[in-house]
Design a protein around this motif. Structure first.
Motif, PDB file in Angstrom:
ATOM      1  N   GLU A  20       3.921   1.613   2.869  1.00 54.55           N
ATOM      2  CA  GLU A  20       4.839   1.853   1.753  1.00 54.55           C
ATOM      3  C   GLU A  20       4.168   2.061   0.393  1.00 54.55           C
ATOM      4  O   GLU A  20       4.609   2.884  -0.401  1.00 54.55           O
ATOM      5  N   ASN A  21       3.099   1.334   0.111  1.00 52.98           N
ATOM      6  CA  ASN A  21       2.466   1.418  -1.205  1.00 52.98           C
ATOM      7  C   ASN A  21       1.285   2.384  -1.270  1.00 52.98           C
ATOM      8  O   ASN A  21       0.560   2.408  -2.253  1.00 52.98           O
ATOM      9  N   LYS A  45      -2.640  -6.700   7.939  1.00 48.24           N
ATOM     10  CA  LYS A  45      -2.541  -8.131   7.627  1.00 48.24           C
ATOM     11  C   LYS A  45      -3.919  -8.766   7.490  1.00 48.24           C
ATOM     12  O   LYS A  45      -4.111  -9.682   6.696  1.00 48.24           O
ATOM     13  N   PRO A  49      -4.771  -7.824   2.356  1.00 43.33           N
ATOM     14  CA  PRO A  49      -4.676  -8.767   1.235  1.00 43.33           C
ATOM     15  C   PRO A  49      -6.007  -8.948   0.502  1.00 43.33           C
ATOM     16  O   PRO A  49      -7.075  -8.940   1.115  1.00 43.33           O
ATOM     17  N   SER A 108      -0.556  -5.362  -1.979  1.00 40.50           N
ATOM     18  CA  SER A 108       0.900  -5.368  -1.738  1.00 40.50           C
ATOM     19  C   SER A 108       1.207  -4.957  -0.301  1.00 40.50           C
ATOM     20  O   SER A 108       2.058  -5.565   0.358  1.00 40.50           O
ATOM     21  N   ASP A 109       0.511  -3.929   0.198  1.00 40.03           N
ATOM     22  CA  ASP A 109       0.717  -3.513   1.588  1.00 40.03           C
ATOM     23  C   ASP A 109       0.271  -4.604   2.552  1.00 40.03           C
ATOM     24  O   ASP A 109       0.884  -4.804   3.604  1.00 40.03           O
ATOM     25  N   GLN A 111       0.217  -7.895   1.958  1.00 38.98           N
ATOM     26  CA  GLN A 111       1.107  -9.059   1.867  1.00 38.98           C
ATOM     27  C   GLN A 111       2.461  -8.795   2.518  1.00 38.98           C
ATOM     28  O   GLN A 111       3.090  -9.706   3.063  1.00 38.98           O
ATOM     29  N   ASN A 112       2.932  -7.548   2.448  1.00 40.63           N
ATOM     30  CA  ASN A 112       4.240  -7.197   2.992  1.00 40.63           C
ATOM     31  C   ASN A 112       4.157  -5.797   3.621  1.00 40.63           C
ATOM     32  O   ASN A 112       4.658  -4.830   3.053  1.00 40.63           O
ATOM     33  N   PRO A 113       3.503  -5.691   4.791  1.00 40.32           N
ATOM     34  CA  PRO A 113       3.260  -4.363   5.370  1.00 40.32           C
ATOM     35  C   PRO A 113       4.520  -3.690   5.914  1.00 40.32           C
ATOM     36  O   PRO A 113       5.216  -4.236   6.764  1.00 40.32           O
ATOM     37  N   GLU A 114       4.808  -2.510   5.353  1.00 36.73           N
ATOM     38  CA  GLU A 114       5.945  -1.695   5.801  1.00 36.73           C
ATOM     39  C   GLU A 114       5.431  -0.295   6.095  1.00 36.73           C
ATOM     40  O   GLU A 114       5.020   0.423   5.176  1.00 36.73           O
TER      41      GLU A 114
END
Length: 124
Positions: A20-21, A45, A49, A108-109, A111-114
């Motif tokens: 996403e980022n 993951k 980070p 950001s990717d 910490q919250n991978p989408e």
């Protein structure tokens, strides 16, 4: 963003996953990976980070020729983060500004991978 990333990647690499980022992971041989989505999430993951003093803090900035922007590379084989000029405040940012911003996007990717796109070569 997908089009910019496609132009940023060497065409010989057809198998990659975009988050996403703007962070993406290139896979050398997708045919040996059982579940590409799970593998990409696990790698993100593990290597995404950023921790103070850790290897994820190191980065290099790659200036692109075929599209606007830069790639920020660092910790994690085949992992890069795309940064578009419109994301930065400066008209002519230096590599440190670009790298720090790209690293924050990768964090950001991580910490919250989408996942937003999976690109695959044509496997016969």
């Amino acid at each position: 963003m997908i089009e910019h990333v496609k132009l940023a990647i060497n065409p010989k690499f057809q198998d990659w996953v975009l988050f996403e980022n703007g962070t993406y992971i290139i896979f050398d041989d997708i045919s040996i990976i059982e579940d590409v989505k799970e593998e990409a999430l696990q790698l993100m993951k593990e290597f995404g980070p950023v921790y103070a003093g850790g290897p994820a803090g190191d980065f290099n900035v790659i200036h692109l020729n075929l599209t606007e922007g830069w790639l920020v590379s660092g910790h994690g084989y085949g992992m890069y983060t795309y940064v578009h000029p419109s994301e930065l405040d400066s008209e002519s940012p230096n590599d440190l500004e670009i790298g720090l911003y790209g690293r924050s996007k990768r964090d950001s990717d991580g910490q919250n991978p989408e996942i937003i796109h999976i690109n695959r070569s044509e496997i016969s």
